[in-house]
Motif scaffolding. Structure first.
Motif, PDB file in Angstrom:
ATOM      1  N   LYS A  47      20.218 -51.269 -70.621  1.00  0.00           N
ATOM      2  CA  LYS A  47      19.627 -52.387 -71.357  1.00  0.00           C
ATOM      3  C   LYS A  47      18.224 -52.671 -70.831  1.00  0.00           C
ATOM      4  N   LEU A  48      17.367 -53.136 -71.719  1.00  0.00           N
ATOM      5  CA  LEU A  48      16.043 -53.614 -71.326  1.00  0.00           C
ATOM      6  C   LEU A  48      16.217 -55.043 -70.843  1.00  0.00           C
ATOM      7  N   VAL A  49      15.880 -55.275 -69.588  1.00  0.00           N
ATOM      8  CA  VAL A  49      16.218 -56.546 -68.951  1.00  0.00           C
ATOM      9  C   VAL A  49      15.049 -57.516 -68.884  1.00  0.00           C
ATOM     10  N   ALA A  50      13.868 -57.024 -68.559  1.00  0.00           N
ATOM     11  CA  ALA A  50      12.743 -57.933 -68.320  1.00  0.00           C
ATOM     12  C   ALA A  50      11.449 -57.338 -68.840  1.00  0.00           C
ATOM     13  N   PHE A  51      10.550 -58.258 -69.220  1.00  0.00           N
ATOM     14  CA  PHE A  51       9.244 -57.901 -69.772  1.00  0.00           C
ATOM     15  C   PHE A  51       8.195 -58.787 -69.108  1.00  0.00           C
ATOM     16  N   PRO A  52       7.475 -58.277 -68.099  1.00  0.00           N
ATOM     17  CA  PRO A  52       6.418 -59.081 -67.479  1.00  0.00           C
ATOM     18  C   PRO A  52       5.352 -59.459 -68.509  1.00  0.00           C
ATOM     19  N   GLU A  53       4.501 -60.410 -68.132  1.00  0.00           N
ATOM     20  CA  GLU A  53       3.497 -60.901 -69.078  1.00  0.00           C
ATOM     21  C   GLU A  53       2.654 -59.751 -69.616  1.00  0.00           C
ATOM     22  N   ARG A  54       2.440 -59.788 -70.902  1.00  0.00           N
ATOM     23  CA  ARG A  54       1.789 -58.688 -71.615  1.00  0.00           C
ATOM     24  C   ARG A  54       0.294 -58.595 -71.304  1.00  0.00           C
ATOM     25  N   GLU A  55      -0.214 -57.368 -71.291  1.00  0.00           N
ATOM     26  CA  GLU A  55      -1.639 -57.106 -71.143  1.00  0.00           C
ATOM     27  C   GLU A  55      -2.327 -57.252 -72.513  1.00  0.00           C
ATOM     28  N   ASP A  56      -3.645 -57.028 -72.527  1.00  0.00           N
ATOM     29  CA  ASP A  56      -4.432 -57.025 -73.766  1.00  0.00           C
ATOM     30  C   ASP A  56      -3.848 -55.983 -74.718  1.00  0.00           C
TER      31      ASP A  56
ATOM     32  N   MET B 298      -6.068 -49.433 -65.194  1.00  0.00           N
ATOM     33  CA  MET B 298      -6.722 -48.401 -64.393  1.00  0.00           C
ATOM     34  C   MET B 298      -8.095 -48.834 -63.883  1.00  0.00           C
ATOM     35  N   GLY B 299      -8.484 -50.078 -64.192  1.00  0.00           N
ATOM     36  CA  GLY B 299      -9.763 -50.586 -63.703  1.00  0.00           C
ATOM     37  C   GLY B 299     -10.966 -49.993 -64.402  1.00  0.00           C
ATOM     38  N   LYS B 300     -10.785 -49.510 -65.644  1.00  0.00           N
ATOM     39  CA  LYS B 300     -11.890 -48.938 -66.408  1.00  0.00           C
ATOM     40  C   LYS B 300     -12.637 -50.047 -67.147  1.00  0.00           C
ATOM     41  N   GLU B 301     -13.954 -50.016 -67.082  1.00  0.00           N
ATOM     42  CA  GLU B 301     -14.761 -51.055 -67.712  1.00  0.00           C
ATOM     43  C   GLU B 301     -15.152 -50.669 -69.138  1.00  0.00           C
ATOM     44  N   TYR B 302     -15.270 -51.678 -69.984  1.00  0.00           N
ATOM     45  CA  TYR B 302     -15.777 -51.495 -71.344  1.00  0.00           C
ATOM     46  C   TYR B 302     -16.336 -52.832 -71.811  1.00  0.00           C
ATOM     47  N   LYS B 303     -17.210 -52.769 -72.797  1.00  0.00           N
ATOM     48  CA  LYS B 303     -17.804 -53.995 -73.329  1.00  0.00           C
ATOM     49  C   LYS B 303     -16.845 -54.628 -74.325  1.00  0.00           C
TER      50      LYS B 303
ATOM     51  N   GLU C 176     -16.904 -32.757 -77.431  1.00  0.00           N
ATOM     52  CA  GLU C 176     -15.808 -32.341 -78.296  1.00  0.00           C
ATOM     53  C   GLU C 176     -15.499 -33.405 -79.350  1.00  0.00           C
ATOM     54  N   TYR C 177     -15.809 -34.645 -79.013  1.00  0.00           N
ATOM     55  CA  TYR C 177     -15.624 -35.776 -79.913  1.00  0.00           C
ATOM     56  C   TYR C 177     -16.870 -36.668 -79.837  1.00  0.00           C
ATOM     57  N   ASP C 178     -17.155 -37.365 -80.941  1.00  0.00           N
ATOM     58  CA  ASP C 178     -18.236 -38.347 -80.917  1.00  0.00           C
ATOM     59  C   ASP C 178     -17.741 -39.689 -80.396  1.00  0.00           C
ATOM     60  N   ALA C 179     -16.440 -39.931 -80.580  1.00  0.00           N
ATOM     61  CA  ALA C 179     -15.842 -41.192 -80.133  1.00  0.00           C
ATOM     62  C   ALA C 179     -14.352 -40.988 -79.955  1.00  0.00           C
ATOM     63  N   ILE C 180     -13.734 -41.876 -79.187  1.00  0.00           N
ATOM     64  CA  ILE C 180     -12.285 -41.848 -78.977  1.00  0.00           C
ATOM     65  C   ILE C 180     -11.756 -43.276 -79.018  1.00  0.00           C
ATOM     66  N   ILE C 181     -10.445 -43.399 -79.150  1.00  0.00           N
ATOM     67  CA  ILE C 181      -9.779 -44.697 -79.113  1.00  0.00           C
ATOM     68  C   ILE C 181      -8.800 -44.706 -77.949  1.00  0.00           C
ATOM     69  N   LEU C 182      -8.872 -45.754 -77.128  1.00  0.00           N
ATOM     70  CA  LEU C 182      -7.932 -45.923 -76.023  1.00  0.00           C
ATOM     71  C   LEU C 182      -7.356 -47.335 -76.069  1.00  0.00           C
ATOM     72  N   ALA C 183      -6.195 -47.515 -75.468  1.00  0.00           N
ATOM     73  CA  ALA C 183      -5.588 -48.844 -75.399  1.00  0.00           C
ATOM     74  C   ALA C 183      -6.260 -49.668 -74.307  1.00  0.00           C
ATOM     75  N   ALA C 184      -6.616 -50.899 -74.641  1.00  0.00           N
ATOM     76  CA  ALA C 184      -7.238 -51.791 -73.660  1.00  0.00           C
ATOM     77  C   ALA C 184      -6.325 -51.995 -72.452  1.00  0.00           C
TER      78      ALA C 184
ATOM     79  N   GLN D  20       2.723 -52.479 -77.684  1.00  0.00           N
ATOM     80  CA  GLN D  20       1.500 -52.111 -76.962  1.00  0.00           C
ATOM     81  C   GLN D  20       1.123 -53.199 -75.949  1.00  0.00           C
ATOM     82  N   GLY D  21       0.757 -52.772 -74.754  1.00  0.00           N
ATOM     83  CA  GLY D  21       0.356 -53.693 -73.699  1.00  0.00           C
ATOM     84  C   GLY D  21       1.504 -54.291 -72.912  1.00  0.00           C
ATOM     85  N   ALA D  22       2.746 -53.972 -73.304  1.00  0.00           N
ATOM     86  CA  ALA D  22       3.917 -54.568 -72.645  1.00  0.00           C
ATOM     87  C   ALA D  22       4.626 -53.542 -71.766  1.00  0.00           C
TER      88      ALA D  22
END
Length: 308
Positions: free
Chosen positions: A95-104, A178-183, A164-172, A199-201
């Protein structure tokens, strides 16, 4: 003096998975100072096979099955998952027991020169394998050329910088953990790109008869996050969706009310429908299930075949 209770924590070996597991263990340690936590890495099929799109696999659970096997075989006491990787139906005895506070929950649009999605040139190449992202971003920019991408955050960013790509999409959430910065203007608003369910949980899973581990884990549960993701997952369970077709839902709890926005679409035609509900938290799972039923009926009426 009695020995400390030891909890064995199952995690995937990827840097992001291990990092967020260690962050979760830190929460658990603070809530349970008299408990010792040992982290054990288990490689999953999703970790081992990196040359295929996730949509090519015939089933969901690519990143969780081996961790759940470790729980069922007694090789671990708890498992830490990215909730977005956990299927709506999981093995008997767990069973899924706990869900800490969600990220962005937002997605982040990254380009080599820092341009936003609106500023990119016509026909630019965007790296994403997600049907959910593709159908929504094609609505924002019909001229996008989508190209499959796999790998961790650093690998994807390097592929972009190498041209290889002009742009990519990543999850905030992953970027933040991981401590990666973005605007902030690189983060897409939820109404521009509705996030993946969960997502983010983070989800912490236990054997359903392990009362001691359950009691330890429950101390880090965040109730608003739990209510939100249970509503999202009820929607997913009714739709019967994984990552093979465009599907998204995002719920937010405010006081005793829950608001959820959801999307179901067809990747072949880029057609999709979006619906939103606002309901009492106590009714949110039932209402989310009904929303999924209504959206399936609407898709059928409009000829949107999201299962293909």
């Amino acid at each position: 003096m009695s020995a400390k209770k030891k909890i064995r924590v199952a995690t995937r070996p990827s840097l992001l998975a291990y990092t967020q597991t260690m962050q979760t263990v830190e929460l658990l340690q603070k809530a349970n100072p008299n408990v010792e936590f040992e982290v054990i890495k288990f490689s999953t099929q999703g970790d081992r096979v990196l040359n295929r799109s996730l949509t090519e696999f015939g089933s969901t659970g690519l990143f969780v099955k081996e961790l759940e096997h470790a729980l069922l075989e007694g090789e671990a006491d708890i498992a830490v998952h990215s909730l977005k990787d956990v299927p709506s139906f999981h093995p008997e005895g767990l069973k899924l027991v706990a869900f800490p506070e969600r990220e962005d929950v937002r997605d982040v649009f990254l380009s080599r020169d820092g341009s936003t999605i609106d500023q990119m040139p016509e026909g630019f190449v965007l790296g994403t394998g997600s049907p959910r992202r593709r159908v929504q971003l094609a609505d924002l920019r019909p001229d996008i050329n989508f190209k499959e991408i796999r790998g961790n955050i650093d690998t994807r960013m390097q592929k972009m910088m190498d041209g290889e790509y002009d742009a990519i999409i990543l999850a905030a959430a992953g970027m933040n953990r991981m401590g990666k910065e973005y605007k902030q203007n690189q983060a897409l608003d939820v109404d521009q790109c509705i996030p993946m369910i969960g997502q983010g949980a983070i989800a912490i899973e236990c054997r359903d008869n392990d009362e001691e581990s359950i009691a330890i884990v429950e101390k880090v549960n965040h109730e608003p996050t739990k209510h939100a993701i249970l509503a999202e997952r009820a929607f997913m369970a009714e739709i019967e969706g994984g990552c093979k077709f465009p599907l998204a839902a995002h719920a937010v709890v405010s006081d005793d009310h829950l608001t959820m926005i959801a999307i179901v679409g067809d990747l072949k035609t880029n057609q999709f429908i979006v619906e939103q509900i606002e309901v009492a938290v106590e009714d949110s799972v039932e209402k989310s299930t009904k929303l999924a039923q209504q959206m399936k009926d609407t898709c059928k009426a409009k000829g949107i075949n999201f299962y293909l």
